[in-house]
Motif scaffolding. Sequence first.
Motif, PDB file in Angstrom:
ATOM      1  N   PHE A 150       4.373  -1.068  20.461  1.00 27.17           N
ATOM      2  CA  PHE A 150       4.917  -2.041  19.510  1.00 27.17           C
ATOM      3  C   PHE A 150       3.757  -2.470  18.615  1.00 27.17           C
ATOM      4  CE2 PHE A 150       7.263  -1.939  23.378  1.00 27.17           C
ATOM      5  CZ  PHE A 150       8.584  -1.890  22.957  1.00 27.17           C
ATOM      6  N   PHE A 151       4.001  -2.453  17.330  1.00 29.78           N
ATOM      7  CA  PHE A 151       2.859  -2.673  16.424  1.00 29.78           C
ATOM      8  C   PHE A 151       3.278  -3.456  15.181  1.00 29.78           C
ATOM      9  CE2 PHE A 151       4.949   1.341  15.676  1.00 29.78           C
ATOM     10  CZ  PHE A 151       5.185   1.341  14.315  1.00 29.78           C
ATOM     11  N   ASN A 152       2.291  -4.102  14.582  1.00 26.39           N
ATOM     12  CA  ASN A 152       2.446  -4.691  13.246  1.00 26.39           C
ATOM     13  C   ASN A 152       1.053  -4.832  12.638  1.00 26.39           C
ATOM     14  OD1 ASN A 152       1.303  -7.076  14.244  1.00 26.39           O
ATOM     15  ND2 ASN A 152       3.255  -8.149  14.432  1.00 26.39           N
ATOM     16  N   ARG A 153       0.929  -5.638  11.612  1.00 25.85           N
ATOM     17  CA  ARG A 153      -0.369  -5.652  10.905  1.00 25.85           C
ATOM     18  C   ARG A 153      -1.510  -6.204  11.753  1.00 25.85           C
ATOM     19  NH1 ARG A 153       1.559 -10.366   7.393  1.00 25.85           N
ATOM     20  NH2 ARG A 153       2.237  -8.857   5.869  1.00 25.85           N
ATOM     21  N   TYR A 154      -1.219  -6.798  12.889  1.00 26.26           N
ATOM     22  CA  TYR A 154      -2.288  -7.372  13.709  1.00 26.26           C
ATOM     23  C   TYR A 154      -2.735  -6.502  14.879  1.00 26.26           C
ATOM     24  CZ  TYR A 154      -1.006 -11.358  10.929  1.00 26.26           C
ATOM     25  OH  TYR A 154      -0.743 -12.179   9.875  1.00 26.26           O
ATOM     26  N   GLY A 155      -2.124  -5.338  15.023  1.00 22.76           N
ATOM     27  CA  GLY A 155      -2.541  -4.458  16.113  1.00 22.76           C
ATOM     28  C   GLY A 155      -1.346  -3.838  16.816  1.00 22.76           C
ATOM     29  N   GLU A 156      -1.582  -3.293  17.998  1.00 23.22           N
ATOM     30  CA  GLU A 156      -0.507  -2.670  18.757  1.00 23.22           C
ATOM     31  C   GLU A 156      -0.726  -2.930  20.248  1.00 23.22           C
ATOM     32  OE1 GLU A 156      -0.531   1.233  16.824  1.00 23.22           O
ATOM     33  OE2 GLU A 156      -2.282   1.781  18.023  1.00 23.22           O
ATOM     34  N   PHE A 157       0.357  -2.881  20.991  1.00 27.52           N
ATOM     35  CA  PHE A 157       0.243  -3.005  22.448  1.00 27.52           C
ATOM     36  C   PHE A 157       1.289  -2.100  23.086  1.00 27.52           C
ATOM     37  CE2 PHE A 157       4.101  -5.368  23.354  1.00 27.52           C
ATOM     38  CZ  PHE A 157       4.391  -5.979  22.144  1.00 27.52           C
ATOM     39  N   THR A 195      -6.242  -1.811  18.961  1.00 32.34           N
ATOM     40  CA  THR A 195      -6.014  -3.168  19.475  1.00 32.34           C
ATOM     41  C   THR A 195      -6.405  -4.218  18.444  1.00 32.34           C
ATOM     42  OG1 THR A 195      -8.219  -3.341  20.360  1.00 32.34           O
ATOM     43  CG2 THR A 195      -6.547  -2.417  21.820  1.00 32.34           C
ATOM     44  N   ALA A 196      -6.085  -5.459  18.796  1.00 34.86           N
ATOM     45  CA  ALA A 196      -6.450  -6.571  17.923  1.00 34.86           C
ATOM     46  C   ALA A 196      -7.968  -6.626  17.749  1.00 34.86           C
ATOM     47  CB  ALA A 196      -5.939  -7.876  18.525  1.00 34.86           C
ATOM     48  N   GLU A 197      -8.706  -6.322  18.822  1.00 36.64           N
ATOM     49  CA  GLU A 197     -10.174  -6.349  18.724  1.00 36.64           C
ATOM     50  C   GLU A 197     -10.653  -5.352  17.662  1.00 36.64           C
ATOM     51  OE1 GLU A 197      -8.733  -6.324  21.665  1.00 36.64           O
ATOM     52  OE2 GLU A 197      -9.638  -7.869  22.934  1.00 36.64           O
ATOM     53  N   ASP A 198     -10.059  -4.148  17.658  1.00 33.07           N
ATOM     54  CA  ASP A 198     -10.440  -3.141  16.663  1.00 33.07           C
ATOM     55  C   ASP A 198     -10.212  -3.685  15.259  1.00 33.07           C
ATOM     56  OD1 ASP A 198     -10.949  -1.408  18.729  1.00 33.07           O
ATOM     57  OD2 ASP A 198      -8.948  -0.514  18.686  1.00 33.07           O
ATOM     58  N   LEU A 199      -9.031  -4.329  15.078  1.00 35.52           N
ATOM     59  CA  LEU A 199      -8.701  -4.820  13.740  1.00 35.52           C
ATOM     60  C   LEU A 199      -9.628  -5.953  13.310  1.00 35.52           C
ATOM     61  CD1 LEU A 199      -4.832  -4.638  13.773  1.00 35.52           C
ATOM     62  CD2 LEU A 199      -6.382  -3.317  12.365  1.00 35.52           C
ATOM     63  N   ILE A 200     -10.002  -6.791  14.292  1.00 35.90           N
ATOM     64  CA  ILE A 200     -10.918  -7.890  13.950  1.00 35.90           C
ATOM     65  C   ILE A 200     -12.244  -7.308  13.471  1.00 35.90           C
ATOM     66  CG2 ILE A 200     -12.254  -9.826  14.900  1.00 35.90           C
ATOM     67  CD1 ILE A 200      -9.858 -10.275  16.820  1.00 35.90           C
ATOM     68  N   LYS A 201     -12.734  -6.280  14.214  1.00 33.76           N
ATOM     69  CA  LYS A 201     -14.001  -5.647  13.800  1.00 33.76           C
ATOM     70  C   LYS A 201     -13.856  -5.072  12.402  1.00 33.76           C
ATOM     71  CE  LYS A 201     -15.591  -4.555  18.415  1.00 33.76           C
ATOM     72  NZ  LYS A 201     -15.274  -3.591  19.443  1.00 33.76           N
ATOM     73  N   GLU A 202     -12.719  -4.409  12.163  1.00 39.38           N
ATOM     74  CA  GLU A 202     -12.473  -3.801  10.849  1.00 39.38           C
ATOM     75  C   GLU A 202     -12.479  -4.864   9.756  1.00 39.38           C
ATOM     76  OE1 GLU A 202      -8.705  -1.455   9.713  1.00 39.38           O
ATOM     77  OE2 GLU A 202      -9.649  -0.327  11.346  1.00 39.38           O
ATOM     78  N   GLN A 203     -11.754  -5.983  10.052  1.00 42.85           N
ATOM     79  CA  GLN A 203     -11.673  -7.084   9.089  1.00 42.85           C
ATOM     80  C   GLN A 203     -13.068  -7.601   8.766  1.00 42.85           C
ATOM     81  OE1 GLN A 203      -9.409 -10.483  10.480  1.00 42.85           O
ATOM     82  NE2 GLN A 203      -7.640  -9.859   9.273  1.00 42.85           N
ATOM     83  N   LYS A 204     -13.897  -7.742   9.829  1.00 43.72           N
ATOM     84  CA  LYS A 204     -15.250  -8.266   9.629  1.00 43.72           C
ATOM     85  C   LYS A 204     -16.060  -7.302   8.778  1.00 43.72           C
ATOM     86  CE  LYS A 204     -16.046 -11.669  13.118  1.00 43.72           C
ATOM     87  NZ  LYS A 204     -16.439 -11.994  14.454  1.00 43.72           N
ATOM     88  N   ARG A 205     -15.923  -5.975   9.117  1.00 47.16           N
ATOM     89  CA  ARG A 205     -16.648  -4.956   8.331  1.00 47.16           C
ATOM     90  C   ARG A 205     -16.254  -5.053   6.867  1.00 47.16           C
ATOM     91  NH1 ARG A 205     -16.170  -1.278  12.493  1.00 47.16           N
ATOM     92  NH2 ARG A 205     -14.237  -0.475  11.637  1.00 47.16           N
TER      93      ARG A 205
END
Length: 1003
Positions: free
Chosen positions: A892-899, A983-993
């Motif tokens: 299940f996914f959306n703009r904040y990640g997937e689980f 995951t959300a962690e990946d997206l946070i890192k991406e956002q920070k980058r």
Amino acid sequence: MPLSLSSRIKFNRRTFLKGMSASTASAGLPLFHLTQNTEAATGNFPPSDKLESWQDLYKARWSWDSITRGSHGWMNCRSACNWDLYVKDGIVVREEQSANYEQAEPNVPDLNPRGCQKGGCYTEVMYGPTRITTPLKRAGKRGEGKWQKITWQQAIDEIAEKYVDIAIKHGSASINHEPGTYFDYGATFASLIRFATLFGSSAPDTYAEVGDLNMGATLTLGMPLIGGSSDEWFLSDYLVVWMMNPAVTQMPDTHFLYEAKYNGADLVVIDPVHSATAIRADKWLPIKPGTDAALGLATARHIWATDKIDLPYLQEQTDFPLLIRTDTGRFLREKDLIKGGKKNLYYVWDLNQEKAIPASGCEGNEDDYNLGLNGTNPAIEGFFEVRSEDGELIPVMPVGATIKEQLDEWTFEKAANATGMSLELIRDFAVGFANAKRPMILSSYGSNRYLHSDLMNRTKLLCLSLKGCIGNEKGAGFSSIGFHGMEGYEEFITNPGTGMLGQMKMMAKLAGNAEVFSTMVDQLVGKKSKLQARHKLFRQAHPLITPNFTDMTSQNYHYQGIKEDIATEMDDLYPRKFDDYVTESIEKDWMPVSPRSGKIRARIMFGSNLLRRNNMTAKLIAEQWNDLELTVDMNFKMSYTSMHCDYVLPVAGYYEKPGIKFPVSFAPYLQYCDVAVKPLGESKDEWEIHWLLSEAIQRIAKERDLAPLENVNGDENDLKTLCDRFSLDNKYGPHDAEKITEDIIVNSHSCEDMDIEAVKKEGIQKFKSVGAPGWVNHIYNSDWDGVGVLQPLTDFIRHKTPWPTLHGRQQYYIDHPWFIEAGEAVPTHKESPEAGGSYEYQMISCHSRWSVHSTWRDTPLLLRMQRGEPVMYLNPSDAKLYNLEDNDWGVFFNRYGEFRMRVKLSTMIRPKVVFYFHAWEPSQFPDHNSFKNIIPGLINPLHFAGDGGEGQMVLSAAHYSPGSHVQDTRVGIRKWQGEKLKTAEDLIKEQKRNSTDKQRISL
Ligand code: SF4
């Protein structure tokens, strides 16, 4: 054939606890298990170690040393139930419902038996694998799961030092005491609030943040928590369970629904899901999620169109007759007509006199500060003109006229389009409601989880008010949840002074506030009744008495690192940018946030499972948690949040300390929780823990000769006297939890003349009154004396007491500029926004059958009764589209990640909806990646509006504050093929980058 016991371990309390410490030493944590409990129960076999027959085994199993009356007093379960706790060899071996509640009235079923399957196996948690019985200190990284056992002395000393260091370095407000949902009405919760208040730190209210606060009810009636006893449901003839699933979430009371059916009532359930409650209903309305207001508006229109309205009720009790200026959209006030006129004097158009006259019941009307028509005939429709002192003609219309105009467009056809239900179903419901004599709407906490939930609840209340049903006749009205007042408790948690001097100081401080002072005088000279003064005072004095209260949604918005996400979700939904609302609100001191600046530096959890519960949890961990200088959890079991703390302090469980279950009105009884067994292992009750902490902090402050520090609201706070103040000059010692609990009962009017010994023996005593209105008590039935079915809100109708709203009436028109500008001045319908992106599926949830929040979520016995792991319910027609079969892994996914989650195929779910029962621990998901990581939790910006204390729009715990809303979340689906998820962690890192890249480019 005799059974030999020689190979069995003989368990008594000592060996049981010894076994526990042995496992602690090897694994770092005490490990109990259900089987040990069974062994313990059967271990002490009299008279020898030989059983002669199977009957002996059976008899031994059902033997006990003592029975104690207790309950699950700290559980956030909407109910209170009396249990017999059977103790053998110092171990609770069995729980049984006591069933000693009286019948309230002839011909009304009684409350027996009260209980649920969670409570019936609480010992599984108490002695279960997650139980904590010794203080633990983190020995690895946060969340790594490495612990070392420490002594209480070491734990208290180290934590106290950190409290003082952090308060000196960053201010007391940077320390956050997080109560979560673990609370009672005895010494336990009182100790937390009392300690946090006296230390001067922040204590956020989580009521709204978890989505429980009914802002629609606060806006309309001036209070969010409305309900009487659950046997009142039986007296209704049209029961509408609208956004509630009591068969799952409120088991002890559900039988009244089915008994009402036998009594001739129609039982209607409105729910997108064919819930366990819906299964037994006469009618189920499978509404599209988030469209409930559309159904309400069409029903209201039908009530009015078929002349089923109660006109005198609308004229007297609601703001339907109040005049609004059509040029500004604001209520007509005396200041509009006369120079220097009052702001709080409103007008109605009297059809008898053909002129505008002051409205009864508003505070500005000193001649008529009571509801009641007194021979007048106020118009609720039409257009009029009034002339001001300087000759200006002001066009006005009654609120009723604008509501009718709004309702006109809500035909059954339009509602059918919006709700995805058939015309016939909607018509049938509206006709049934309009024709009913005593319609009652049941709406629970789950009714507040959409961005536009306030509109939905305002609409439901509108249907009831049109029929004159709120507070009027037993069996009709609104039932969410009610609480009895216990002043003994409120005084104990809020009194910040010590002894007589402290009391006087507090009164002086309150009286120093001009408004509070004049309300006190009004009561003394008889201008306001005790009731009127009480609710007015409560609103005015609350921020002064509990200055450390802050709302957690605001805290999250400011300190969780989600501002950009909320802007993405919200900025196009309202006339202004989301942050503009927040900024104005802070500037005007409507919704102050604590700490006001800096960062949160310490989080002290009170069994609160924040990292399980929080939306966008990965952001919280990345942006805030990792920077904390201190994290502590006081808990009886290891939760996902405890796993991420620096210290875990073992608290006594439900059967191990005295307490009072929060006085929920469904069963109008004081529920005392007696001590069945001593605290397990080294556990301590919370009063003792806070007492020891306050003593250590006081000692450190003296040793360092610490000057007074600034507390959360800027006042000086002397930590050198912390323990003196906390203990009321040693009136209460560290082992006085029971004495405090008894004093709370003795000092509460609702418990007048109760014999404490009888309370303990029986476990329950019926309340003698509803208690004074206050923090959460909004029953407002001053005539109830413990006899009969308890109906709420009768004072307004019987005694014409003004409602605790802006103008003293049920308020269907919010004339705040933000509401007018957003088109939400009157109840209306707005689409559920697509939170998380434009994906096909709406992800909704409900409280769980097999756990209350996360407390039983990982209990092996209850896991065996489900699938044993988190599951997402999906309609088979949707599953087919993705080639998903039952028990497959779905992504299940959306703009904040997937689980990833197992899917359970079920036709109980509408197509294009996915559904889960809440409170799974993140650790129960692969990679600890739970659905919470991709739920943005929308926030309604209008809920940052305040009215400066004139009305009900005042920030206050469990009363009025912004919340986060999970049910608007959208997701996409695919079948899991073994790939690694983003995951959300990946997206946070991406956002920070990305943002670093952007900064680099702009440099
Ligand atoms: S958990 Fe709540 S509802 Fe269940 S038995 Fe205990 S008190 Fe009653």
